[in-house]
Design an enzyme around this catalytic site. Structure first.
Site, mmCIF file in Angstrom:
data_model
loop_
_atom_site.group_PDB
_atom_site.id
_atom_site.type_symbol
_atom_site.label_atom_id
_atom_site.label_comp_id
_atom_site.label_asym_id
_atom_site.label_seq_id
_atom_site.Cartn_x
_atom_site.Cartn_y
_atom_site.Cartn_z
ATOM 1 N N ASP A 183 -9.782 7.504 -8.324
ATOM 2 C CA ASP A 183 -9.930 8.597 -7.354
ATOM 3 C C ASP A 183 -11.426 8.777 -7.091
ATOM 4 O OD1 ASP A 183 -10.232 11.184 -6.173
ATOM 5 O OD2 ASP A 183 -8.277 11.774 -6.969
ATOM 6 N N ASP B 24 1.711 3.646 3.110
ATOM 7 C CA ASP B 24 0.702 4.553 2.556
ATOM 8 C C ASP B 24 1.371 5.615 1.680
ATOM 9 O OD1 ASP B 24 -1.794 5.449 2.005
ATOM 10 O OD2 ASP B 24 -2.210 6.337 3.959
ATOM 11 N N HIS C 19 0.860 -1.206 0.000
ATOM 12 C CA HIS C 19 0.000 0.000 0.000
ATOM 13 C C HIS C 19 0.886 1.242 0.000
ATOM 14 C CE1 HIS C 19 -3.952 2.023 1.472
ATOM 15 N NE2 HIS C 19 -3.111 2.969 1.076
ATOM 16 N N THR D 59 -1.076 4.054 -8.371
ATOM 17 C CA THR D 59 -1.164 5.443 -8.811
ATOM 18 C C THR D 59 -2.434 5.664 -9.621
ATOM 19 O OG1 THR D 59 0.074 7.297 -9.743
ATOM 20 C CG2 THR D 59 0.178 5.219 -10.984
ATOM 21 N N THR D 60 -2.917 6.900 -9.602
ATOM 22 C CA THR D 60 -4.147 7.269 -10.321
ATOM 23 C C THR D 60 -3.748 7.745 -11.721
ATOM 24 O OG1 THR D 60 -4.756 8.219 -8.181
ATOM 25 C CG2 THR D 60 -6.291 8.568 -10.024
ATOM 26 N N PRO D 61 -4.105 6.998 -12.763
ATOM 27 C CA PRO D 61 -3.777 7.480 -14.114
ATOM 28 C C PRO D 61 -4.463 8.821 -14.373
ATOM 29 C CG PRO D 61 -4.493 5.184 -14.165
ATOM 30 C CD PRO D 61 -4.801 5.700 -12.798
ATOM 31 N N ASN E 232 2.416 9.266 -5.846
ATOM 32 C CA ASN E 232 2.582 10.699 -5.562
ATOM 33 C C ASN E 232 2.623 11.035 -4.069
ATOM 34 O OD1 ASN E 232 2.798 12.447 -8.072
ATOM 35 N ND2 ASN E 232 1.149 11.046 -8.635
ATOM 36 N N GLU F 103 -11.635 4.979 6.539
ATOM 37 C CA GLU F 103 -10.675 6.027 6.951
ATOM 38 C C GLU F 103 -11.427 7.139 7.683
ATOM 39 O OE1 GLU F 103 -8.303 7.190 3.533
ATOM 40 O OE2 GLU F 103 -6.547 7.527 4.777
ATOM 41 N N HIS G 166 0.195 17.333 -7.250
ATOM 42 C CA HIS G 166 -0.218 17.065 -8.634
ATOM 43 C C HIS G 166 0.074 18.254 -9.549
ATOM 44 C CE1 HIS G 166 -2.991 13.732 -6.919
ATOM 45 N NE2 HIS G 166 -1.851 13.228 -7.314
HETATM 46 C C1 6MZ Z 1 -6.984 8.000 0.561
HETATM 47 C C2 6MZ Z 1 -5.040 8.502 -0.539
HETATM 48 C C3 6MZ Z 1 -4.334 8.546 0.693
HETATM 49 O O1 6MZ Z 1 -2.438 8.286 -7.187
HETATM 50 O O2 6MZ Z 1 -1.488 10.560 -7.595
HETATM 51 N N1 6MZ Z 1 -4.165 8.778 -1.509
HETATM 52 N N2 6MZ Z 1 -6.347 8.232 -0.589
HETATM 53 N N3 6MZ Z 1 -6.379 8.035 1.768
HETATM 54 C C4 6MZ Z 1 -5.062 8.315 1.874
HETATM 55 N N4 6MZ Z 1 -4.519 8.386 3.136
HETATM 56 C C5 6MZ Z 1 -3.650 9.408 3.566
HETATM 57 N N5 6MZ Z 1 -3.049 8.800 0.424
HETATM 58 C C6 6MZ Z 1 -2.963 8.937 -0.929
HETATM 59 O O3 6MZ Z 1 -1.068 9.388 -5.404
HETATM 60 C C7 6MZ Z 1 -1.735 10.347 -4.647
HETATM 61 C C8 6MZ Z 1 -3.199 9.995 -4.517
HETATM 62 O O4 6MZ Z 1 -3.347 8.808 -3.726
HETATM 63 C C9 6MZ Z 1 -4.533 8.865 -2.950
HETATM 64 C C10 6MZ Z 1 -5.191 10.215 -3.249
HETATM 65 O O5 6MZ Z 1 -6.147 10.034 -4.265
HETATM 66 C C11 6MZ Z 1 -4.016 11.039 -3.752
HETATM 67 O O6 6MZ Z 1 -4.413 12.101 -4.610
HETATM 68 P P1 6MZ Z 1 -1.263 9.193 -6.992
HETATM 69 O O7 6MZ Z 1 0.026 8.588 -7.435
#
Ligand code: 6MZ
Length: 364
Positions: A169, A304, A16, A100-102, A20, A229, A68
């Site tokens: 997302d 995380d 997990h 990661t979110t494309p 980003n 969460e 971002h």
């Molecule tokens: C929920 C989280 C998160 O996808 O742009 N993200 N979503 N809870 C969390 N706990 C702290 N931590 C990260 O990585 C960043 C994205 O991951 C998710 C969020 O959508 C965040 O914008 P990527 O690589």
């Protein structure tokens, strides 16, 4: 005695970690400086935000919006993917399932596909460790330029398995979420092993993403959901009933939902520092890790967002050991048990078992 050095030497599995959320502060500062010089942002306004350590959950999502902006183009995405994999390798992570979110950004000619291409290019350009990325027949024969990391225990990270999860997302529409799922299916031969649902838990509806998750199931893509969460009990219930392959966090479950979770045996990705720093859990001592651990519920220690929460997987193991009095053999067992819950195929699981057996042999 368990110390940080020992935790670093232990082979570990990370299931997990958001790309980003794993960027080095030094890289974020460098990117912010460049955008500051181009007058896109005011550097002095964002410098202290980047360096801030404790953030509430909502502050984290504001920080992700800033990240971002900083990490937008293909070149930067490639760079951060490379650095993130190298940082996990330096912690002796032998299998990384990076999510990661494309992202689509027409202004710079970015599609969800081209975003993922940049991520993959970054993973393939790693130089400090041999990365097994695409299934083993395609294994890169590229020589490792930098010597592998060697620690005082004589263990060294020679090879690391990397796989990808595509994140939906919670802000996305059903159509956008389905697009991500279809892309994940097309990319099964390019290292993608599953789907994640993440994003600000106070935004979005379960029913908006459900069609995409059902499609993922049809396409036989394993699913992990950020679950509980925040105390949205209706959604937690729906998620547990959906019965995904794994869930992340599992904080705000009601008594009957704990029972459902326990009997379902859904593995939980535990993120200690994230939960405490975002104040979703009051302290490490109060973390539900120990209840699940004592109940022998399947769980995996994860970071995380190591960048966002200034942590590493070794540190999370160390915190677990210090807080809950776990021994070396308990930590080793926990790290090895994670093999069962990876989304990669049996061949990779077998190779991981060998890595852990090899480590044990060296210890005796
Ligand atoms: C929920 C989280 C998160 O996808 O742009 N993200 N979503 N809870 C969390 N706990 C702290 N931590 C990260 O990585 C960043 C994205 O991951 C998710 C969020 O959508 C965040 O914008 P990527 O690589």
């Amino acid at each position: 005695m368990v110390d940080m050095e020992w935790c670093r030497s232990l082979p570990k599995i990370e299931l997990h970690a958001h790309l980003n959320g794993s960027i080095r502060d030094s890289t974020l500062l460098e990117l912010a400086k460049v955008l500051g010089e181009k007058n896109v942002i005011v550097f002095s306004d964002v410098e202290h935000i980047i360096l801030k350590d404790d953030r509430s959950l909502q502050e984290c999502f504001r920080m992700f919006d800033l990240i971002h902006v900083l990490a937008t183009d293909h070149t930067t995405i490639k760079r951060i993917a490379k650095e993130v994999v190298e940082d996990f390798a330096a912690e002796n992570v032998v299998y990384l399932e990076l999510r990661t979110t494309p992202k689509k950004n027409e202004a710079i000619g970015m599609s969800k596909q081209s975003y993922m291409k940049a991520v993959i290019a970054g993973i393939k350009s790693v130089e400090t460790v041999e990365v097994e990325f695409i299934p083993s027949d395609d294994i890169s024969k590229k020589p490792v330029k930098t010597p592998p990391i060697v620690d005082s225990f004589g263990t060294n990270t020679k090879k690391m398995y990397v796989r990808l999860l595509l994140s939906i997302d919670r802000r996305e529409t059903t159509a956008a979420a389905v697009e991500t799922v279809e892309l994940a299916s097309e990319m099964k031969d390019s290292g993608v092993v599953g789907i994640d649902l993440s994003g600000n838990p106070c935004i979005g509806e379960w029913l908006t993403v459900l069609p995409a998750l059902k499609r993922a199931r049809e396409l036989e893509l394993p699913i992990t959901l950020h679950c509980g969460e925040v105390p949205n009990h209706k959604e937690i219930q729906a998620m547990l009933e959906f019965c995904p392959q794994r869930i992340g966090h599992a904080i705000f479950l009601k008594e009957d939902q704990w029972k459902t979770l326990r009997s379902s045996n859904i593995p939980v990705e535990i993120c200690l520092s994230s939960n405490v720093k975002t104040q979703c859990v009051p302290s490490y001592d109060d973390h539900h890790f120990i209840d699940l651990y004592n109940a022998k519920h399947p769980l995996i220690l994860c970071t995380d967002d190591p960048g966002m929460f200034s942590t590493s997987l070794s540190r999370e193991y160390y915190i677990a050991a210090k807080t809950f009095g776990l021994s070396k053999s308990q930590l080793h067992e926990m790290a090895m048990n994670a093999i069962t819950y990876v989304f990669a195929d049996g061949k990779v699981k077998k190779a991981l078992e060998e890595i852990f057996e090899d480590y044990e042999r060296k210890l005796t």
